[in-house]
Design a protein around this motif. Structure first.
Motif, PDB file in Angstrom:
ATOM      1  N   ARG A  96      23.837  15.921  12.380  1.00  0.00           N
ATOM      2  CA  ARG A  96      24.260  15.799  10.994  1.00  0.00           C
ATOM      3  C   ARG A  96      23.128  15.206  10.152  1.00  0.00           C
ATOM      4  O   ARG A  96      22.191  14.589  10.680  1.00  0.00           O
ATOM      5  N   SER A 126      18.871  16.290  22.748  1.00  0.00           N
ATOM      6  CA  SER A 126      19.968  17.261  22.791  1.00  0.00           C
ATOM      7  C   SER A 126      20.445  17.521  24.211  1.00  0.00           C
ATOM      8  O   SER A 126      21.609  17.794  24.439  1.00  0.00           O
ATOM      9  N   SER A 174      17.427  23.762  13.701  1.00  0.00           N
ATOM     10  CA  SER A 174      18.030  25.002  14.190  1.00  0.00           C
ATOM     11  C   SER A 174      16.950  25.986  14.625  1.00  0.00           C
ATOM     12  O   SER A 174      15.875  26.051  14.015  1.00  0.00           O
ATOM     13  N   GLN A 220      17.997  23.458   8.226  1.00  0.00           N
ATOM     14  CA  GLN A 220      19.285  23.648   8.883  1.00  0.00           C
ATOM     15  C   GLN A 220      19.188  23.046  10.275  1.00  0.00           C
ATOM     16  O   GLN A 220      18.199  23.248  10.981  1.00  0.00           O
ATOM     17  N   LYS A 266      20.710  22.024  14.259  1.00  0.00           N
ATOM     18  CA  LYS A 266      21.498  22.556  15.369  1.00  0.00           C
ATOM     19  C   LYS A 266      22.926  22.019  15.301  1.00  0.00           C
ATOM     20  O   LYS A 266      23.194  20.969  14.699  1.00  0.00           O
ATOM     21  N   ASP A 267      23.829  22.757  15.920  1.00  0.00           N
ATOM     22  CA  ASP A 267      25.192  22.256  16.045  1.00  0.00           C
ATOM     23  C   ASP A 267      25.173  20.935  16.806  1.00  0.00           C
ATOM     24  O   ASP A 267      24.488  20.792  17.829  1.00  0.00           O
ATOM     25  N   GLY A 268      25.922  19.961  16.318  1.00  0.00           N
ATOM     26  CA  GLY A 268      25.970  18.665  16.977  1.00  0.00           C
ATOM     27  C   GLY A 268      25.176  17.602  16.257  1.00  0.00           C
ATOM     28  O   GLY A 268      25.299  16.420  16.581  1.00  0.00           O
ATOM     29  N   SER A 307      29.695  16.740  25.336  1.00  0.00           N
ATOM     30  CA  SER A 307      30.646  17.280  24.367  1.00  0.00           C
ATOM     31  C   SER A 307      31.495  16.165  23.757  1.00  0.00           C
ATOM     32  O   SER A 307      31.887  16.228  22.592  1.00  0.00           O
ATOM     33  N   ARG A 356      28.369  12.387  15.916  1.00  0.00           N
ATOM     34  CA  ARG A 356      27.197  13.253  15.920  1.00  0.00           C
ATOM     35  C   ARG A 356      25.959  12.460  15.529  1.00  0.00           C
ATOM     36  O   ARG A 356      25.986  11.709  14.542  1.00  0.00           O
ATOM     37  N   ARG A 375      31.681  15.191  19.710  1.00  0.00           N
ATOM     38  CA  ARG A 375      32.935  15.153  18.947  1.00  0.00           C
ATOM     39  C   ARG A 375      33.160  13.796  18.305  1.00  0.00           C
ATOM     40  O   ARG A 375      33.701  13.700  17.210  1.00  0.00           O
TER      41      ARG A 375
END
Length: 560
Positions: free
Chosen positions: A503, A425, A486, A497, A499-501, A430, A437, A434
């Motif tokens: 899948r 991570s 997460s 669940q 973390k953001d980023g 960024s 992932r 985008r």
């Protein structure tokens, strides 16, 4: 003779004596008096019982100052009582042993009582000491106590006993005294109410950055969590050195909060620091048997294992070896078992596996219906020793059709199902997030197998004995990248669940499947569902539509 017409004052309705003899009138008066006395007696008894009855939802407010002893209701288990400030009333026909062991007890489902030994003059308290122990209850009733296990990290020993039927009619229930079986009680002991399992802080785990606290009954429904701002972690709350820190995450039974400043405690570092949760908007403190441990590094070994497996087990000794050997041969490096208070030969089987060269470790986890919490605990514990973690049960075996042509198993088989590149991570830009992932979790569909006319556990093992498949399940099991989980540690049905980023990737049946030997012989199926470990699945307590030989034809889908 002239007859007189009766006036209104002589109407029969005004003269009940004309219709009710004297003895009947006396009987009616006695009946009315008896009913009145009965109602008064019933009201008095009901009022007395209601004052002492307790339930998981009977949570009265606490004063703001938790260090102050509560004298208006010394029996309620959700109130904090400092023993040095409060004198308990004398016990009713209850005695204790000389030099008593300091314990705290929790009433679990099915009238089980878990006794946690906080301090004991007898260092040999265990199943290997040869001593027999009993629980002594408030009416001098006793129940045999068996050694249950040692809680991880705090090293507190535990025993289990049943609440005797003669005690169940008393309210409130008081904590028993742990004593050696033939020992004669000599001293009175303070009456302390049994903690209830449905509202309790029960485990704690410290990372370098924060404290992870596990508590039951604070977030009561799946998907509905109290905001962290409405909670505080409370350290050392049974003394004058109480310290509170902010809660930064609240999800299911997992709460994360900041470390306290140890300099705030005047007691020695060797003293145990109890930790609990304060519900600030309701002015309540959650009862606790959890203890704080200082900051620790999670690393277990220098090099991370590429793939580990974690599961919660209960009485799976007869299944475990087949499951470990199979998955070890196709790529699992380490196995972490959360033992939900097994009473079979699990320890013996684990020791045999270790002697055969398999990396298997167990944690004693006596808490009922806490599978999700156990998985969250495992994700934190193994984060620095494992890269990927497979969450499947011991009646589930991962298989890929691509392996059919292989003459020998390989430890790369399972790893071939994972992404070729593992991103950290900290290295994700960024732009990369985008555009593509990275995969943080691989989901695998399940095939559901039936009992296959088996009446007992197959001698040749699960995979060879249960050969009739019912259908493809809707459920999936997962292999998750621990760094991608997460911070909330939220997980449902073996899925986390992310973390953001990151899948999740779902594999098709042509790539891999989990063969789930769910509906085994009826004796095994009942034992499995009697103690469902998930917090969000009801208990299986009745023989509803058992699948036995003779009824398989309606569901059989057998391979050649």
């Amino acid at each position: 003779m002239v007859s007189k017409t009766p006036t209104s004052s002589h109407h029969p309705l005004h003269f009940p004596s004309l219709f009710f003899p004297e003895n009947m009138r006396r009987k009616v008066r006695r009946t009315i008096l008896f009913v009145f006395i009965s109602i008064v007696a019933f009201a008095c008894v009901s009022f007395h019982l209601c004052r002492h009855a307790i339930s998981g939802d009977d949570l009265r407010p606490l004063p703001v100052n938790f260090s102050t002893a509560i004298t208006n209701n010394p029996y309620h288990h959700n109130h904090l009582i400092r023993e040095e400030d409060h004198k308990y009333p004398p016990s009713r026909h209850v005695s204790s042993v000389q030099d008593p062991t300091s314990t705290v007890s929790i009433l679990l489902p099915a009238w089980e009582v878990l006794v946690v030994v906080v301090e004991s003059p007898d260092s040999s308290l265990s199943s290997d000491s040869g001593e027999e122990y009993s629980c002594l209850f408030q009416n001098n009733a006793t129940s045999p106590a068996r050694f249950a296990g040692v809680l991880p990290f705090t090293n507190l020993k535990t025993f289990k006993c049943l609440l005797p039927s003669t005690v169940r009619r008393f309210l409130p229930f008081f904590m028993p005294v742990l004593m050696k079986s033939p020992e004669k009680p000599e001293k009175s002991f303070p009456e302390r109410e049994l903690l209830r399992w449905n509202f309790l802080a029960y485990e704690s785990f410290s990372t370098e950055a924060d404290v992870v606290l596990f508590a039951k009954g604070v977030n009561k429904r799946q998907g509905i969590n109290r905001p962290p701002s409405s909670l505080r972690c409370v350290f050392n709350y049974e003394t004058n050195n109480t310290v509170k820190t902010a809660v930064i995450s609240s999800s299911q039974e997992v709460f994360r909060c900041l470390h306290p400043e140890l300099t705030a405690f005047t007691s020695g570092a060797e003293d145990r620091i109890k930790i609990s949760l304060e519900i600030t908007d309701e002015n309540r403190l959650v009862p606790s048997v959890a203890y704080y441990t200082p900051r620790r590094t999670l690393s277990i070994q220098e090099a991370k294992s590429p793939l580990c497996a974690c599961t919660m087990v209960y009485n799976v000794a007869k299944f475990l070896k087949e499951w470990v050997v199979y998955h070890s041969n196709i790529g699992v490096d380490n196995f972490i078992l959360y033992d939900n208070d097994s009473d079979d030969d699990l320890e013996k089987v684990v020791e045999e596996l270790i002697q055969d060269g398999y990396d298997v470790r167990t944690f004693f986890w006596p808490w009922p219906k806490t599978q999700e919490a156990g998985f969250s605990h495992c994700a934190m514990y193994a984060k620095e020793s494992c890269t990927w973690m497979m969450y499947v049960d011991v009646d589930e075996f991962v298989f890929s059709p691509s392996w059919l042509n292989s003459s020998q198993p390989s430890d790369n088989m399972l790893k071939s199902l994972l992404p070729k590149t593992t991103f950290k991570s900290s290295l994700l830009s960024s732009i990369a997030l985008r555009s593509a992932r990275p995969v943080g979790q691989v989901s695998i569909m399940c095939n559901e197998f039936g009992p296959s006319n088996q009446r007992s556990h197959p001698v040749n093992g699960v995979t060879q004995g249960y050969i009739c498949r019912r259908r493809v399940e809707q459920r999936h099991k997962s292999i998750v990248l621990l760094d991608a989980i997460s911070p909330s540690l939220l997980n449902v049905i073996h899925h986390f669940q992310l973390k953001d980023g990151y899948r999740s990737k779902r594999l098709g049946l042509e790539h891999a499947v989990v063969n789930h030997y769910k509906y085994q012989a009826w004796s095994e199926f009942k034992a499995k569902f009697r103690r469902r470990v998930s917090a969000y699945v009801i208990d299986w307590t009745q023989a509803v539509n058992p699948i036995v030989e003779g009824s398989n034809s309606r569901i059989r889908v057998c391979a050649d």
